[in-house]
Design a protein around this motif. Structure first.
Motif, PDB file in Angstrom:
ATOM      1  N   ALA A  22      73.655 -90.180  17.995  1.00  0.00           N
ATOM      2  CA  ALA A  22      74.505 -89.403  17.093  1.00  0.00           C
ATOM      3  C   ALA A  22      73.738 -88.280  16.411  1.00  0.00           C
ATOM      4  N   TRP A 122      85.889 -89.582  25.954  1.00  0.00           N
ATOM      5  CA  TRP A 122      85.000 -88.463  25.630  1.00  0.00           C
ATOM      6  C   TRP A 122      83.750 -88.547  26.486  1.00  0.00           C
ATOM      7  N   ARG A 126      77.399 -87.408  21.818  1.00  0.00           N
ATOM      8  CA  ARG A 126      78.014 -88.087  20.672  1.00  0.00           C
ATOM      9  C   ARG A 126      77.454 -87.605  19.343  1.00  0.00           C
ATOM     10  N   TYR A 181      84.313 -88.315  14.531  1.00  0.00           N
ATOM     11  CA  TYR A 181      83.187 -87.390  14.514  1.00  0.00           C
ATOM     12  C   TYR A 181      83.650 -86.007  14.951  1.00  0.00           C
ATOM     13  N   TYR A 199      83.942 -93.752  23.686  1.00  0.00           N
ATOM     14  CA  TYR A 199      84.537 -92.900  22.669  1.00  0.00           C
ATOM     15  C   TYR A 199      85.750 -92.180  23.274  1.00  0.00           C
TER      16      TYR A 199
END
Length: 220
Positions: A22, A122, A126, A181, A199
């Motif tokens: 992330a 996704w 990320r 996010y 995701y």
């Protein structure tokens, strides 16, 4: 005698995540590294050496805190470079070039591929800044520090009259609420369901349907 300028702590949300996938990282050899996740079992370390100016921006902030030039940074939805250093998050400048990586001939980009639709898995990085979708599905908020020891919850509805209509376009794919996010290309994605390694793409955000850009004109 010239007094050195003091950089100001970033005035909006401070990204914070313990997950290595992330965040971006400048490596000791001046490359930018991304941890790219395929699924629960497989991930890849991708690097690029095509962003020397960005590496310099991170190094400048780190150096002001007496730290090595490598380390963690983020790029938020306004393309603001946010650098973790000295126990805080600092504005390093604006960077408009997208970070793209090569994975066996496939381009990994923060921009959603043309074939991707909201509700699809996704497939991009990320790296992103976390906001929270209310369980009611009609608002998004974040919690930011306004001064040491004091925090404030910021709701999209505080700034956008049509927030509930906008948010419901995204919440239909994440009905229980929770973490979402947003990345530097303003793409929204979120963990959905029990597979935390997968995701879901929620869609792209228009800046006129989002929180106002924080004022960094007097970042020093």
């Amino acid at each position: 005698m010239t007094v050195p300028k003091q950089r100001r702590v970033y005035p909006w949300l401070e990204p914070s995540s313990a997950k290595t996938d992330a965040k971006y990282r400048v490596t000791a050899d001046g490359h930018i590294r991304l941890v790219y996740v395929f699924d629960r079992r497989e991930r890849a370390l991708l690097t690029t050496d095509q962003h020397s100016r960005l590496v310099e921006m991170v190094a400048e902030v780190k150096g002001e805190h007496g730290e090595p030039p490598s380390g963690v940074f983020y790029i938020n939805e306004w393309r603001h470079v946010l650098v973790k250093a000295g126990g805080g998050t600092w504005y390093g400048g604006r960077y408009d070039r997208l970070l793209e990586f090569d994975l066996d001939g496939t381009r990994i980009s923060p921009v959603a591929p043309g074939h991707l639709s909201p509700g699809d898995r996704w497939v991009g990085p990320r790296v992103g800044v976390k906001y929270t979708l209310k369980a009611s599905g009609d608002d998004i908020y974040c919690r930011r520090q306004i001064r040491p020891g004091r925090q404030r919850d910021e709701y999209l509805s505080d700034y956008l009259a049509s927030a509930s209509d906008v948010v419901r376009r995204w919440s239909r794919y994440k009905r229980a609420g929770g973490s979402i996010y947003i990345n530097e290309a303003r793409e929204l994605f979120a963990p959905v369901g029990t597979d935390v390694a997968a995701y879901t793409y929620l869609g792209r955000v228009s800046l006129d349907s989002w929180f106002p850009q924080p004022d960094v004109s007097d970042e020093y």
